[in-house]
Design a protein around this motif. Sequence first.
Motif, mmCIF file in Angstrom:
data_model
loop_
_atom_site.group_PDB
_atom_site.id
_atom_site.type_symbol
_atom_site.label_atom_id
_atom_site.label_comp_id
_atom_site.label_asym_id
_atom_site.label_seq_id
_atom_site.Cartn_x
_atom_site.Cartn_y
_atom_site.Cartn_z
ATOM 1 N N UNK A 1 0.899 -1.282 0.117
ATOM 2 C CA UNK A 1 0.002 0.110 -0.234
ATOM 3 C C UNK A 1 0.917 1.536 0.254
ATOM 4 N N UNK A 2 2.077 1.230 0.985
ATOM 5 C CA UNK A 2 3.320 2.347 0.552
ATOM 6 C C UNK A 2 3.503 2.687 -0.673
ATOM 7 N N UNK A 3 3.357 1.386 -1.316
ATOM 8 C CA UNK A 3 4.387 1.997 -2.578
ATOM 9 C C UNK A 3 3.442 2.363 -4.006
ATOM 10 N N UNK A 4 1.829 2.097 -3.598
ATOM 11 C CA UNK A 4 0.784 2.282 -4.449
ATOM 12 C C UNK A 4 1.085 3.756 -4.025
ATOM 13 N N UNK A 5 0.915 4.247 -2.471
ATOM 14 C CA UNK A 5 0.901 5.835 -2.404
ATOM 15 C C UNK A 5 2.085 6.274 -3.635
ATOM 16 N N UNK A 6 3.102 6.077 -2.986
ATOM 17 C CA UNK A 6 4.327 6.357 -3.690
ATOM 18 C C UNK A 6 4.207 6.578 -5.479
ATOM 19 N N UNK A 7 3.847 5.616 -6.159
ATOM 20 C CA UNK A 7 3.429 5.629 -7.594
ATOM 21 C C UNK A 7 2.258 6.535 -7.817
ATOM 22 N N UNK A 8 1.449 7.083 -6.874
ATOM 23 C CA UNK A 8 0.421 7.419 -7.330
ATOM 24 C C UNK A 8 0.616 9.479 -6.669
ATOM 25 N N UNK A 9 1.811 8.895 -6.167
ATOM 26 C CA UNK A 9 1.672 10.810 -5.662
ATOM 27 C C UNK A 9 3.032 11.113 -6.663
ATOM 28 N N UNK A 10 4.069 10.189 -7.106
ATOM 29 C CA UNK A 10 4.922 11.127 -8.070
ATOM 30 C C UNK A 10 4.442 10.474 -9.589
ATOM 31 N N UNK A 11 3.036 10.305 -9.478
ATOM 32 C CA UNK A 11 3.145 9.610 -11.468
ATOM 33 C C UNK A 11 3.984 10.988 -12.096
ATOM 34 N N UNK A 12 3.938 10.398 -12.983
ATOM 35 C CA UNK A 12 4.587 11.076 -13.815
ATOM 36 C C UNK A 12 6.217 11.654 -13.974
ATOM 37 N N UNK A 13 6.423 11.296 -12.202
ATOM 38 C CA UNK A 13 7.711 12.440 -12.502
ATOM 39 C C UNK A 13 8.300 11.167 -11.927
ATOM 40 N N UNK A 14 9.656 11.138 -11.787
ATOM 41 C CA UNK A 14 10.828 9.876 -11.575
ATOM 42 C C UNK A 14 10.779 9.975 -9.642
ATOM 43 N N UNK A 15 10.811 9.401 -9.017
ATOM 44 C CA UNK A 15 10.687 9.391 -7.937
ATOM 45 C C UNK A 15 12.736 9.280 -7.157
ATOM 46 N N UNK A 16 12.828 10.245 -6.636
ATOM 47 C CA UNK A 16 14.168 10.199 -6.497
ATOM 48 C C UNK A 16 14.364 9.310 -5.598
ATOM 49 N N UNK A 17 14.390 8.520 -4.479
ATOM 50 C CA UNK A 17 14.485 7.997 -3.610
ATOM 51 C C UNK A 17 14.053 6.278 -4.165
ATOM 52 N N UNK A 18 13.896 6.396 -5.437
ATOM 53 C CA UNK A 18 13.421 5.171 -5.578
ATOM 54 C C UNK A 18 14.685 3.606 -5.425
ATOM 55 N N UNK A 19 15.608 4.314 -5.966
ATOM 56 C CA UNK A 19 16.516 3.157 -5.663
ATOM 57 C C UNK A 19 16.682 2.406 -3.867
ATOM 58 N N UNK A 20 16.246 3.604 -2.635
ATOM 59 C CA UNK A 20 15.966 2.470 -1.494
ATOM 60 C C UNK A 20 14.854 2.311 -1.310
#
Length: 178
Positions: free
Chosen positions: A143-162
């Motif tokens: 659920x947390x990762x789904x939220x992150x995908x929604x919040x950063x939709x269309x943008x790169x996630x700066x901390x995606x490697x973490x």
Amino acid sequence: MFLYLVFFLLFVSGVYSFLINNYYYVNEVFIEKNIQTEDREQFSSMLDSQKSSFVELELKESFDRLLIFVPEIESAIEESDIQTVVNGMETGRVESLVRHFGSTWKAGISHMAKSINTYFQNIKNGMSILKQCLTQLLLYNTRFQDIIRKLYEGKSIPFSKELVPIQTVLYEIKKYSQ
């Protein structure tokens, strides 16, 4: 204040484990004797209820920030559009939570496993509760990762490697479930 909170959590965990152990053994007697009554259903229901409460308590001990954040943001997303949530969101809070979870999740799982082994001497019962804890953790992480995908939709996630991949958590769950 912190010591009082720790003492309270230990006391509550002890109460839950006491109830779970007793409900479990009563339920096992019903099963062993093949007794089908309302009482058996009631004990089974009380056992499930106590297990669920214990699981949430165990998860709060190690993953409190995640357990607070996920429902809070999901609720905010439901109440308004995603852009409003993104605009009001502190990206530093999300990034901090990702880093915190990434650095503590294995230790948290280990702590849960040790705690459950302490409270539940019956291996079958303890393993059932541990699996329930780990499954619930996996659901919160998903659920947390789904939220992150929604919040950063269309943008790169700066901390995606973490971000801790779901497959990695699944692998760890399989190790503890054997």
